[in-house]
Scaffold this motif. Structure first.
Motif, mmCIF file in Angstrom:
data_model
loop_
_atom_site.group_PDB
_atom_site.id
_atom_site.type_symbol
_atom_site.label_atom_id
_atom_site.label_comp_id
_atom_site.label_asym_id
_atom_site.label_seq_id
_atom_site.Cartn_x
_atom_site.Cartn_y
_atom_site.Cartn_z
ATOM 1 N N THR A 75 0.994 -1.086 0.077
ATOM 2 C CA THR A 75 -0.015 0.036 -0.054
ATOM 3 C C THR A 75 0.808 1.259 -0.274
ATOM 4 O OG1 THR A 75 -1.841 -1.179 1.324
ATOM 5 C CG2 THR A 75 -1.818 1.372 1.325
ATOM 6 N N GLU A 76 1.846 1.294 0.722
ATOM 7 C CA GLU A 76 2.678 2.364 0.736
ATOM 8 C C GLU A 76 3.582 2.345 -0.573
ATOM 9 O OE1 GLU A 76 4.388 2.868 5.356
ATOM 10 O OE2 GLU A 76 5.047 1.278 4.429
ATOM 11 N N ILE A 77 4.062 1.385 -1.008
ATOM 12 C CA ILE A 77 4.581 1.586 -2.224
ATOM 13 C C ILE A 77 3.730 2.148 -3.301
ATOM 14 C CG2 ILE A 77 5.643 0.225 -4.289
ATOM 15 C CD1 ILE A 77 6.576 -1.639 -1.969
ATOM 16 N N GLN B 182 1.869 6.617 -7.116
ATOM 17 C CA GLN B 182 0.674 7.233 -7.373
ATOM 18 C C GLN B 182 1.086 8.736 -7.400
ATOM 19 O OE1 GLN B 182 -2.084 5.202 -5.343
ATOM 20 N NE2 GLN B 182 -2.972 4.150 -7.259
ATOM 21 N N ALA B 183 1.654 9.078 -6.297
ATOM 22 C CA ALA B 183 2.074 10.262 -5.952
ATOM 23 C C ALA B 183 3.365 10.812 -6.950
ATOM 24 C CB ALA B 183 2.535 10.672 -4.455
ATOM 25 N N GLY B 184 4.144 10.038 -7.476
ATOM 26 C CA GLY B 184 5.082 10.355 -8.341
ATOM 27 C C GLY B 184 6.390 10.918 -7.611
ATOM 28 N N VAL B 185 6.671 9.945 -6.666
ATOM 29 C CA VAL B 185 7.992 10.657 -5.853
ATOM 30 C C VAL B 185 9.237 10.443 -6.864
ATOM 31 C CG1 VAL B 185 7.132 9.606 -3.889
ATOM 32 C CG2 VAL B 185 8.488 8.094 -5.166
ATOM 33 N N VAL C 23 3.949 -4.142 -7.691
ATOM 34 C CA VAL C 23 2.919 -3.241 -7.530
ATOM 35 C C VAL C 23 2.882 -2.211 -8.636
ATOM 36 C CG1 VAL C 23 2.411 -1.183 -6.157
ATOM 37 C CG2 VAL C 23 3.085 -3.166 -5.080
ATOM 38 N N ALA C 24 4.029 -1.869 -9.506
ATOM 39 C CA ALA C 24 3.989 -0.916 -10.253
ATOM 40 C C ALA C 24 3.451 -1.562 -11.569
ATOM 41 C CB ALA C 24 5.688 -0.584 -10.723
ATOM 42 N N SER C 25 3.403 -2.945 -11.748
ATOM 43 C CA SER C 25 2.876 -3.667 -12.852
ATOM 44 C C SER C 25 1.273 -3.527 -12.970
ATOM 45 C CB SER C 25 3.170 -5.123 -12.911
ATOM 46 O OG SER C 25 2.769 -5.764 -13.997
ATOM 47 N N LYS C 26 0.938 -3.575 -11.703
ATOM 48 C CA LYS C 26 -0.460 -3.563 -11.508
ATOM 49 C C LYS C 26 -1.221 -1.981 -11.759
ATOM 50 C CE LYS C 26 -0.928 -7.040 -7.954
ATOM 51 N NZ LYS C 26 -1.386 -7.343 -6.584
ATOM 52 N N LEU C 27 -0.253 -1.103 -11.290
ATOM 53 C CA LEU C 27 -0.733 0.335 -11.514
ATOM 54 C C LEU C 27 -0.269 0.834 -13.112
ATOM 55 C CD1 LEU C 27 0.697 2.009 -8.229
ATOM 56 C CD2 LEU C 27 -1.920 1.220 -9.067
ATOM 57 N N GLN D 248 9.196 -3.204 -14.929
ATOM 58 C CA GLN D 248 8.558 -1.762 -14.705
ATOM 59 C C GLN D 248 9.572 -1.002 -13.727
ATOM 60 O OE1 GLN D 248 5.618 -3.039 -16.591
ATOM 61 N NE2 GLN D 248 5.314 -1.211 -15.363
ATOM 62 N N ILE D 249 10.760 -1.469 -13.791
ATOM 63 C CA ILE D 249 11.983 -0.680 -12.766
ATOM 64 C C ILE D 249 12.886 0.150 -13.613
ATOM 65 C CG2 ILE D 249 13.815 -1.054 -11.360
ATOM 66 C CD1 ILE D 249 11.263 -1.947 -10.216
ATOM 67 N N ASP D 250 12.967 1.522 -13.229
ATOM 68 C CA ASP D 250 13.825 2.477 -13.758
ATOM 69 C C ASP D 250 15.024 2.488 -12.532
ATOM 70 O OD1 ASP D 250 12.659 2.888 -16.057
ATOM 71 O OD2 ASP D 250 11.315 4.563 -15.477
ATOM 72 N N LEU D 251 16.020 2.239 -13.141
ATOM 73 C CA LEU D 251 17.264 2.654 -12.109
ATOM 74 C C LEU D 251 17.721 4.156 -12.289
ATOM 75 C CD1 LEU D 251 19.258 -0.770 -12.836
ATOM 76 C CD2 LEU D 251 17.935 -0.471 -10.936
ATOM 77 N N VAL D 252 17.389 4.613 -11.311
ATOM 78 C CA VAL D 252 17.974 6.123 -11.131
ATOM 79 C C VAL D 252 19.168 6.401 -10.308
ATOM 80 C CG1 VAL D 252 15.839 6.863 -11.965
ATOM 81 C CG2 VAL D 252 16.076 6.932 -9.681
ATOM 82 N N GLY D 253 19.262 5.581 -9.123
ATOM 83 C CA GLY D 253 20.175 6.160 -8.175
ATOM 84 C C GLY D 253 20.922 4.922 -7.302
#
Length: 432
Positions: free
Chosen positions: A123-125, A130-133, A150-154, A204-209
């Motif tokens: 739920t937190e993820i 959804q907020a776009g952190v 979770v990203a796949s479901k969304l 669904q993963i973007d490696l950014v950091g």
């Protein structure tokens, strides 16, 4: 019975003048009289000066931003405190869905939010995505796969950073050490490259950091540099494998002076880290800093009234109306806080253990303190701005105290004192 003289911390928002302690331009005694005790009091001036000490190092001589402060709001998450930092230009480091909600409530830019924490729920993820952190910091392979699900479901992309556990000793209290291989935090150093390879294959993963945080109340620079070198070595290895990192999160944890500690100057410390990154050839990376305690710790005090003085055979006790329910750190860590009489009195000095009314022997706020006080006097517990109110509880059905922000000659209630009836308003008894 004797006690050694203990130094008081250097404070910018709280001063002693002619025998009386002030929060900026207001006597602490006046605040206690108006708002009651126990009472948390914060100085906007102190918050601002601490932030500016970091930000000064984050801008180079050409005016280019080298790094950005993301306040670790677990240290003190009052809306007025975090709004103050937002207006100064800070982003935020979050460790729960509740802290995400607080940041969004003050209108923080979601792209200024880094969501950390070792046990994020689905739920937190989802709320963070959804907020776009800006980023979700990943602390385990299991969590990585959960974020991908979770990203796949969304039907969205999840920007992530892996938190490295570099196995570096921060030389701090074991309860607040987070960078040793025996700690629950982060991905083991020898597993990081493999985990990045695995993450790069998830749809669904973007490696950014990449990020690292080794603990709290750290008073030397050396552990940071040790951890930083290990993380930069990983960035070099990732580049060789074609995995490009966009930001480097150095974490936080710089300590403050509670008594005689001598942590590095904030600006010098920050310059040392940022210059080290640049000298290693990584000045192009977006640098994230996550200070918490060093921004708010010495910007707050807890005011408490002396209820009783109780002499004893082995100990004298100064019993006050604050307790471990208001300030947990002494009971939890055996932490030291300076304690002063808010107004100089002619009373005879004695050595006391300063204790609260909670029904636990662990309910103490200071041991072996030399104080000249009488019943009804006001004490100020210093350096209480970090991990003070946020760790408060309602044990013994004690209402949480009010919080006040002082700005010059003005004082503002930023959280009202709880009422006893509110503590059980949501409870019910069984029907007959």
């Amino acid at each position: 019975m004797t006690s050694k003289a203990i130094a008081l911390p250097q404070l910018s928002g709280f001063t002693e003048r002619e025998g009386a302690w002030y929060a900026e331009e207001i006597p602490l005694a006046d605040l206690a009289k108006e708002f009651g005790t126990p009472l948390y009091v914060y100085s906007k001036k102190a918050l601002t000066e601490a932030y500016q000490a970091y930000d000064k190092a984050c801008i180079d001589q050409q005016g280019k931003r080298r790094a950005r402060v993301h306040y670790a709001m677990k240290a003190n998450s009052n809306l007025a405190v975090i709004d103050c930092f937002k207006k100064l230009g800070a982003g935020f480091d979050l460790v729960s869905g509740g802290e995400l909600a607080r940041a969004l409530a003050i209108g923080a830019d979601p792209k200024s939010l880094v969501f950390a924490g070792v046990g994020k729920s689905a739920t937190e993820i989802a709320s963070a995505l959804q907020a776009g952190v800006k980023c979700i910091n990943v602390e385990s392979i299991a969590e990585l796969h959960n974020i991908n699900r979770v990203a796949s479901k969304l039907n969205c992309r999840a920007p992530i950073s892996l938190r490295v556990n570099p196995d570096v000793d921060a030389k701090t209290h074991p309860y607040i050490s987070t960078g040793l291989k025996g700690n629950k935090f982060g991905i083991a150093y020898h597993e990081v490259l493999k985990t990045y390879r695995e993450a790069s294959q998830l749809p669904q993963i973007d490696l950014v950091g990449i990020d690292c945080h080794i603990g709290s109340q750290i008073t030397t620079t050396a552990p940071y540099l040790d951890a930083l070198d290990k993380v930069l070595d990983l960035v070099e290895n990732l580049k060789r494998e074609g995995i490009m990192i966009h930001h480097l999160d150095l974490g936080g944890g710089l300590g403050i002076s509670y008594s005689d500690e001598t942590p590095p100057d904030i600006t010098e410390f920050t310059n040392t880290l940022l210059n080290h990154v640049a000298n290693r050839g990584f000045a192009h990376l977006d640098i994230v800093l996550e200070p918490g305690r060093s921004l708010v710790g010495n910007a707050g005090v807890l005011l408490t009234t002396v209820e009783y003085l109780k002499p004893g055979v082995e100990k004298n006790f100064c019993i006050v109306d604050a307790a471990m329910t208001e300030l947990m750190r002494p009971a939890l860590y055996e932490a030291h806080h300076g304690i002063v009489a808010a107004q100089t009195k002619s009373a005879k000095s004695s050595t006391y253990d300063v204790v609260g009314p909670v029904c636990e022997s662990g309910d103490w706020l200071g041991r072996d303190r030399t104080l000249a006080v009488e019943e009804g006097d006001l004490l100020a517990i210093l350096s209480a701005g970090a991990y003070g109110f946020v760790m408060a509880s309602n044990y013994n059905t004690r209402p949480k105290p009010a919080e006040i922000m002082v700005d010059g000659k003005n004082a503002y209630v930023i959280r009202a004192r709880e009422k006893t009836a509110e503590l059980f308003a949501s409870e019910t008894i069984l029907p007959n």
